[in-house]
Motif scaffolding. Structure first.
Motif, PDB file in Angstrom:
ATOM      1  N   PHE A 211       0.803  -1.218   0.000  1.00  0.00           N
ATOM      2  CA  PHE A 211       0.000   0.000   0.000  1.00  0.00           C
ATOM      3  C   PHE A 211       0.841   1.275   0.000  1.00  0.00           C
ATOM      4  CE2 PHE A 211      -3.090  -3.080   1.723  1.00  0.00           C
ATOM      5  CZ  PHE A 211      -4.032  -2.948   0.726  1.00  0.00           C
ATOM      6  N   ASN A 212       2.152   1.153   0.143  1.00  0.00           N
ATOM      7  CA  ASN A 212       2.981   2.350   0.199  1.00  0.00           C
ATOM      8  C   ASN A 212       3.861   2.582  -1.025  1.00  0.00           C
ATOM      9  OD1 ASN A 212       2.249   3.593   2.667  1.00  0.00           O
ATOM     10  ND2 ASN A 212       3.252   1.908   3.731  1.00  0.00           N
ATOM     11  N   ILE A 213       3.949   1.622  -1.927  1.00  0.00           N
ATOM     12  CA  ILE A 213       4.715   1.873  -3.144  1.00  0.00           C
ATOM     13  C   ILE A 213       3.775   2.438  -4.202  1.00  0.00           C
ATOM     14  CG2 ILE A 213       6.424   0.098  -2.651  1.00  0.00           C
ATOM     15  CD1 ILE A 213       5.083  -1.670  -4.720  1.00  0.00           C
ATOM     16  N   GLU A 214       4.353   3.112  -5.174  1.00  0.00           N
ATOM     17  CA  GLU A 214       3.519   3.665  -6.235  1.00  0.00           C
ATOM     18  C   GLU A 214       2.965   2.531  -7.092  1.00  0.00           C
ATOM     19  OE1 GLU A 214       6.374   4.782  -9.874  1.00  0.00           O
ATOM     20  OE2 GLU A 214       6.734   5.964  -8.068  1.00  0.00           O
ATOM     21  N   PRO A 215       1.815   2.725  -7.705  1.00  0.00           N
ATOM     22  CA  PRO A 215       1.224   1.661  -8.518  1.00  0.00           C
ATOM     23  C   PRO A 215       2.178   1.193  -9.615  1.00  0.00           C
ATOM     24  CG  PRO A 215      -0.357   3.408  -8.176  1.00  0.00           C
ATOM     25  CD  PRO A 215       0.959   3.889  -7.631  1.00  0.00           C
ATOM     26  N   ASN A 216       2.438  -0.086  -9.615  1.00  0.00           N
ATOM     27  CA  ASN A 216       3.382  -0.675 -10.544  1.00  0.00           C
ATOM     28  C   ASN A 216       2.946  -2.129 -10.760  1.00  0.00           C
ATOM     29  OD1 ASN A 216       5.562  -1.791 -11.836  1.00  0.00           O
ATOM     30  ND2 ASN A 216       7.092  -0.941 -10.438  1.00  0.00           N
ATOM     31  N   LEU A 217       2.697  -2.516 -11.992  1.00  0.00           N
ATOM     32  CA  LEU A 217       2.226  -3.879 -12.256  1.00  0.00           C
ATOM     33  C   LEU A 217       3.237  -4.932 -11.828  1.00  0.00           C
ATOM     34  CD1 LEU A 217       0.521  -3.442 -15.749  1.00  0.00           C
ATOM     35  CD2 LEU A 217      -0.564  -3.724 -13.525  1.00  0.00           C
ATOM     36  N   PHE A 218       4.502  -4.692 -12.102  1.00  0.00           N
ATOM     37  CA  PHE A 218       5.534  -5.662 -11.735  1.00  0.00           C
ATOM     38  C   PHE A 218       5.590  -5.843 -10.212  1.00  0.00           C
ATOM     39  CE2 PHE A 218       9.977  -6.675 -10.617  1.00  0.00           C
ATOM     40  CZ  PHE A 218      10.079  -7.898 -11.255  1.00  0.00           C
ATOM     41  N   GLY A 219       5.561  -4.742  -9.487  1.00  0.00           N
ATOM     42  CA  GLY A 219       5.635  -4.817  -8.029  1.00  0.00           C
ATOM     43  C   GLY A 219       4.427  -5.488  -7.417  1.00  0.00           C
ATOM     44  N   HIS A 220       3.243  -5.145  -7.891  1.00  0.00           N
ATOM     45  CA  HIS A 220       2.017  -5.650  -7.281  1.00  0.00           C
ATOM     46  C   HIS A 220       1.662  -7.067  -7.709  1.00  0.00           C
ATOM     47  CE1 HIS A 220       0.707  -2.161  -5.047  1.00  0.00           C
ATOM     48  NE2 HIS A 220       1.154  -1.412  -6.051  1.00  0.00           N
ATOM     49  N   PHE A 221       2.027  -7.464  -8.902  1.00  0.00           N
ATOM     50  CA  PHE A 221       1.626  -8.785  -9.378  1.00  0.00           C
ATOM     51  C   PHE A 221       2.754  -9.815  -9.401  1.00  0.00           C
ATOM     52  CE2 PHE A 221      -1.656  -6.080 -11.395  1.00  0.00           C
ATOM     53  CZ  PHE A 221      -2.743  -6.634 -10.749  1.00  0.00           C
ATOM     54  N   ILE A 222       4.002  -9.399  -9.282  1.00  0.00           N
ATOM     55  CA  ILE A 222       5.119 -10.345  -9.342  1.00  0.00           C
ATOM     56  C   ILE A 222       5.915 -10.327  -8.034  1.00  0.00           C
ATOM     57  CG2 ILE A 222       7.243 -10.968 -10.543  1.00  0.00           C
ATOM     58  CD1 ILE A 222       5.294 -11.052 -12.734  1.00  0.00           C
ATOM     59  N   VAL A 223       6.431  -9.176  -7.660  1.00  0.00           N
ATOM     60  CA  VAL A 223       7.358  -9.098  -6.526  1.00  0.00           C
ATOM     61  C   VAL A 223       6.669  -9.382  -5.202  1.00  0.00           C
ATOM     62  CG1 VAL A 223       8.905  -7.563  -5.267  1.00  0.00           C
ATOM     63  CG2 VAL A 223       8.889  -7.528  -7.747  1.00  0.00           C
ATOM     64  N   ILE A 224       5.604  -8.662  -4.907  1.00  0.00           N
ATOM     65  CA  ILE A 224       4.966  -8.807  -3.597  1.00  0.00           C
ATOM     66  C   ILE A 224       4.353 -10.202  -3.418  1.00  0.00           C
ATOM     67  CG2 ILE A 224       3.107  -7.926  -2.133  1.00  0.00           C
ATOM     68  CD1 ILE A 224       3.935  -5.129  -3.090  1.00  0.00           C
ATOM     69  N   PRO A 225       3.643 -10.776  -4.382  1.00  0.00           N
ATOM     70  CA  PRO A 225       3.172 -12.159  -4.195  1.00  0.00           C
ATOM     71  C   PRO A 225       4.317 -13.170  -4.067  1.00  0.00           C
ATOM     72  CG  PRO A 225       1.914 -11.111  -5.916  1.00  0.00           C
ATOM     73  CD  PRO A 225       3.035 -10.178  -5.577  1.00  0.00           C
TER      74      PRO A 225
END
Length: 75
Positions: free
Chosen positions: A37-51
């Motif tokens: 919830f604190n990083i800027e919206p980023n598809l790579f971060g939200h769908f690859i890195v964090i999961p």
């Protein structure tokens, strides 16, 4: 008598190690949710890195619990 003491010690070790793995899991997942919830919206971060980090932290907690469970049963 010796087996009863060994059983009590192994149970204490197992419970302690499970608490350690659960606390590790809760800490790492809470940090991942905070990061999400604190990083800027980023598809790579939200769908690859964090999961991926979430799955790896869960797997690490599982390995801690299994390793310590095997150590308690060997002793």
């Amino acid at each position: 008598m010796k087996n009863e003491i060994h059983f009590e010690v192994s149970n204490k070790i197992t419970v302690t190690n499970r608490l350690l793995s659960v606390s590790y899991l809760l800490l790492s997942w809470s940090l991942l949710i905070w990061l999400n919830f604190n990083i800027e919206p980023n598809l790579f971060g939200h769908f690859i890195v964090i999961p991926s980090l979430g799955l790896l932290s869960g797997y690490s907690a599982y390995l801690i619990a299994v390793k310590n469970n095997k150590a308690a049963s060997i002793s």
